[in-house]
Design a protein around this motif. Structure first.
Motif, PDB file in Angstrom:
ATOM      1  N   PRO A 179       0.767  -1.198   0.054  1.00 50.15           N
ATOM      2  CA  PRO A 179       0.064   0.072  -0.134  1.00 50.15           C
ATOM      3  C   PRO A 179       0.854   1.261   0.045  1.00 50.15           C
ATOM      4  N   VAL A 180       2.021   1.003   0.025  1.00 51.14           N
ATOM      5  CA  VAL A 180       3.110   2.225  -0.222  1.00 51.14           C
ATOM      6  C   VAL A 180       3.335   2.707  -1.450  1.00 51.14           C
ATOM      7  N   TRP A 181       2.867   3.931  -1.737  1.00 50.65           N
ATOM      8  CA  TRP A 181       3.132   4.683  -2.990  1.00 50.65           C
ATOM      9  C   TRP A 181       4.474   5.730  -2.907  1.00 50.65           C
ATOM     10  N   ALA A 182       5.122   5.649  -3.905  1.00 48.19           N
ATOM     11  CA  ALA A 182       6.147   6.715  -4.001  1.00 48.19           C
ATOM     12  C   ALA A 182       5.621   7.747  -4.840  1.00 48.19           C
ATOM     13  N   THR A 183       5.576   9.083  -4.097  1.00 50.14           N
ATOM     14  CA  THR A 183       5.072  10.380  -5.001  1.00 50.14           C
ATOM     15  C   THR A 183       6.189  11.332  -4.945  1.00 50.14           C
ATOM     16  N   ALA A 184       6.299  12.355  -6.193  1.00 53.27           N
ATOM     17  CA  ALA A 184       7.175  13.556  -5.907  1.00 53.27           C
ATOM     18  C   ALA A 184       6.280  14.491  -6.112  1.00 53.27           C
ATOM     19  N   MET A 185       6.778  15.838  -5.548  1.00 54.00           N
ATOM     20  CA  MET A 185       6.086  16.997  -5.491  1.00 54.00           C
ATOM     21  C   MET A 185       6.039  17.501  -7.006  1.00 54.00           C
ATOM     22  N   GLN A 186       4.917  17.872  -7.351  1.00 51.68           N
ATOM     23  CA  GLN A 186       4.469  18.525  -8.768  1.00 51.68           C
ATOM     24  C   GLN A 186       5.194  19.931  -8.984  1.00 51.68           C
ATOM     25  N   GLY A 187       5.543  20.117 -10.104  1.00 51.47           N
ATOM     26  CA  GLY A 187       5.987  21.350 -10.455  1.00 51.47           C
ATOM     27  C   GLY A 187       7.446  21.211 -11.184  1.00 51.47           C
ATOM     28  N   ALA A 188       7.411  22.041 -12.285  1.00 51.01           N
ATOM     29  CA  ALA A 188       8.795  22.074 -12.761  1.00 51.01           C
ATOM     30  C   ALA A 188       9.840  22.362 -11.832  1.00 51.01           C
ATOM     31  N   GLN A 189       9.542  23.144 -10.708  1.00 51.04           N
ATOM     32  CA  GLN A 189      10.652  23.253  -9.853  1.00 51.04           C
ATOM     33  C   GLN A 189      11.268  22.364  -8.993  1.00 51.04           C
ATOM     34  N   PHE A 190      10.522  20.987  -9.237  1.00 53.01           N
ATOM     35  CA  PHE A 190      10.634  20.076  -8.763  1.00 53.01           C
ATOM     36  C   PHE A 190      11.162  18.885  -9.622  1.00 53.01           C
ATOM     37  N   TYR A 191      11.368  19.438 -10.854  1.00 57.27           N
ATOM     38  CA  TYR A 191      12.080  18.463 -11.882  1.00 57.27           C
ATOM     39  C   TYR A 191      11.196  17.329 -12.327  1.00 57.27           C
ATOM     40  N   ASP A 192      10.155  17.503 -12.853  1.00 59.63           N
ATOM     41  CA  ASP A 192       9.142  16.443 -13.219  1.00 59.63           C
ATOM     42  C   ASP A 192       9.600  15.710 -14.203  1.00 59.63           C
ATOM     43  N   GLN A 193      10.522  15.886 -15.019  1.00 56.23           N
ATOM     44  CA  GLN A 193      11.248  15.157 -15.958  1.00 56.23           C
ATOM     45  C   GLN A 193      12.025  14.268 -15.671  1.00 56.23           C
ATOM     46  N   TRP A 194      12.482  14.170 -14.465  1.00 55.61           N
ATOM     47  CA  TRP A 194      13.481  13.194 -13.901  1.00 55.61           C
ATOM     48  C   TRP A 194      12.816  12.059 -13.698  1.00 55.61           C
ATOM     49  N   PRO A 195      13.441  10.856 -14.095  1.00 56.56           N
ATOM     50  CA  PRO A 195      12.977   9.424 -13.967  1.00 56.56           C
ATOM     51  C   PRO A 195      12.951   9.208 -12.132  1.00 56.56           C
ATOM     52  N   SER A 196      12.206   8.181 -11.956  1.00 57.98           N
ATOM     53  CA  SER A 196      12.056   8.064 -10.391  1.00 57.98           C
ATOM     54  C   SER A 196      12.958   7.349  -9.816  1.00 57.98           C
ATOM     55  N   PRO A 197      13.608   7.756  -8.754  1.00 64.71           N
ATOM     56  CA  PRO A 197      14.532   6.918  -7.829  1.00 64.71           C
ATOM     57  C   PRO A 197      14.346   5.608  -7.565  1.00 64.71           C
ATOM     58  N   THR A 198      15.319   4.436  -7.560  1.00 61.47           N
ATOM     59  CA  THR A 198      15.369   2.992  -7.064  1.00 61.47           C
ATOM     60  C   THR A 198      14.891   3.208  -5.431  1.00 61.47           C
ATOM     61  N   PHE A 199      13.776   3.264  -5.106  1.00 58.78           N
ATOM     62  CA  PHE A 199      13.484   3.291  -3.648  1.00 58.78           C
ATOM     63  C   PHE A 199      13.570   2.019  -2.844  1.00 58.78           C
ATOM     64  N   GLN A 200      14.012   2.169  -1.774  1.00 60.28           N
ATOM     65  CA  GLN A 200      14.068   0.867  -0.907  1.00 60.28           C
ATOM     66  C   GLN A 200      13.321   1.236   0.556  1.00 60.28           C
ATOM     67  N   PRO A 201      13.038   0.068   1.315  1.00 56.95           N
ATOM     68  CA  PRO A 201      12.126   0.347   2.654  1.00 56.95           C
ATOM     69  C   PRO A 201      12.848   1.623   3.508  1.00 56.95           C
ATOM     70  N   GLY A 202      14.397   1.547   3.413  1.00 55.45           N
ATOM     71  CA  GLY A 202      14.777   2.412   4.440  1.00 55.45           C
ATOM     72  C   GLY A 202      14.613   3.624   3.800  1.00 55.45           C
ATOM     73  N   ASP A 203      14.448   4.054   2.935  1.00 58.47           N
ATOM     74  CA  ASP A 203      14.055   5.451   2.250  1.00 58.47           C
ATOM     75  C   ASP A 203      12.904   5.963   2.429  1.00 58.47           C
ATOM     76  N   THR A 204      11.931   5.189   3.274  1.00 59.88           N
ATOM     77  CA  THR A 204      10.768   5.667   3.714  1.00 59.88           C
ATOM     78  C   THR A 204      11.148   6.048   5.461  1.00 59.88           C
ATOM     79  N   ASP A 205       9.955   6.736   6.102  1.00 60.92           N
ATOM     80  CA  ASP A 205      10.269   6.551   7.471  1.00 60.92           C
ATOM     81  C   ASP A 205       9.567   5.667   8.301  1.00 60.92           C
ATOM     82  N   VAL A 206       9.103   4.613   7.641  1.00 58.87           N
ATOM     83  CA  VAL A 206       8.293   3.533   8.543  1.00 58.87           C
ATOM     84  C   VAL A 206       9.379   2.509   8.821  1.00 58.87           C
ATOM     85  N   PHE A 207      10.248   2.145   8.093  1.00 62.02           N
ATOM     86  CA  PHE A 207      11.267   0.961   8.398  1.00 62.02           C
ATOM     87  C   PHE A 207      12.407   1.658   9.277  1.00 62.02           C
TER      88      PHE A 207
END
Length: 369
Positions: free
Chosen positions: A341-369
């Protein structure tokens, strides 16, 4: 970026589609949007966390999370009752050093979105949620135009992620998928097959995983920084259009995130997180895993040489656990996949680089694990 200041006005070219109006508490009193006021706000923030999430939060854990990461910054959007000063809304942003290709960037993790039951909710122009999100996005510019690019992301559940995307506040990066390691294959029958199996298990292709003591010396810069530098060189070699944002997972970062986690030694016996150095027989360490004995044995973070063969071999090198197979967010051949149920999202807006591809996230990148 950590001192309180009035809510900023909207610069030209960044005006949002809904004109915001004064947010209100349930008693009809106005709410004031402001920044973080040091130790003065810690007690109220911890109480708000407990009220909203039903879990305890103490000031030491809050300081570790937002104030103690190496080379980091943090800022917050707070909604306070205008008359009593009680904190009724919050979102925090922890910013750590990162890279994209060969460029230094800032990786900004937005989390702890909290709106008290005592604040009026809804999605209208007086929505506390809209005000918090607006303030978080605007204050991202406080570092000035010469600061490295900032990529802001978070890990909401499906419902809040869908809401943020519908409002045009965030964009979806990925649904974080859990992969379970396959059970070890039984040894083949027949002398010739058994000999080949024995040799394969002891060959230069095998990966060894060595658990490290939960001590600073075992998690030192001398041990971990060369592995990060090797990983950074791989990232720098990515084609520009495919370059992924990444946290700089140096020895200092890993010590803060895992070894010095406030709950690392909360339970008697084994520490919460374990570092495993990975190597081929006869070679120096070539990567690492960080594991946690969660509800199920979990690989929460890793740095591996490229290739599915390395991923599968590294996971299979971990010792078997009575609680079940190791799980991770690392896809590899033969793994059993399950969407979380964990979705990764990015803040929308050109100033946050909408064209960049998604990072390769792992559980430790969240603040739950």
């Amino acid at each position: 970026m950590n001192t309180p200041h009035p809510a900023p006005s909207l610069p030209a070219g960044r005006r949002q589609s809904v004109a915001l109006t004064q947010p209100l508490a349930l008693d009809g009193s106005p709410l004031v949007m402001r920044g973080f006021d040091g130790d003065h706000d810690l007690e109220g923030l911890c109480q708000l966390f407990s009220d909203v999430f039903g879990q305890p939060m103490d000031s030491a854990h809050w300081r570790w999370k937002y104030m103690q990461a190496p080379g980091s910054q943090h800022y917050h959007a707070l909604a306070a009752h205008a008359h009593t000063g009680q904190l009724l809304g919050h979102m925090g942003v922890a910013i750590v050093p990162g890279v994209r290709g060969g460029q230094a960037i800032r990786m900004a993790h937005a989390s702890d979105l909290m709106v008290s039951p005592l604040a009026r909710t809804g999605l209208g122009s007086d929505s506390v949620y809209r005000h918090i999100m607006h303030t978080v996005r605007e204050r991202a510019f406080d570092a000035g135009p010469s600061a490295p690019p900032l990529f802001m992301y978070g890990f909401p559940g499906q419902r809040p992620a869908t809401l943020a995307m519908r409002l045009g506040i965030q964009r979806r990066l990925q649904i974080c998928t859990e992969y379970a390691t396959a059970a070890p294959a039984a040894a083949p029958q027949g002398l010739g097959l058994r000999l080949r199996h024995w040799w394969g298990q002891r060959s230069q292709l095998r990966v060894l995983a060595q658990a490290q003591p939960a001590q600073d010396a075992a998690w030192s810069d001398a041990v971990l920084d060369p592995l990060w530098h090797s990983r950074a060189q791989e990232l720098a070699a990515q084609p520009p259009e495919q370059a992924q944002p990444s946290i700089a997972k140096t020895g200092a970062y890993l010590r803060w995130r895992y070894l010095h986690h406030p709950q690392q030694h909360a339970q008697p016996g084994a520490p919460l997180y374990t570092l495993w150095l990975l190597s081929r027989p006869g070679h120096a360490p070539q990567g690492w895993l960080v594991t946690r004995q969660h509800h199920q044995p979990t690989v929460v973070d890793s740095s591996l040489p490229p290739g599915d063969d390395w991923t599968a071999a590294a996971l299979q090198a971990l010792p078997a656990q009575a609680a079940g197979p190791w799980i991770s967010w690392l896809p590899h051949p033969g793994a059993q996949a399950r969407q979380t149920p964990v979705w990764a999202t990015a803040m929308q807006g050109a100033q946050f680089y909408d064209q960049w591809p998604s990072p390769t996230f792992q559980p430790g990148d969240t603040d739950v694990f």
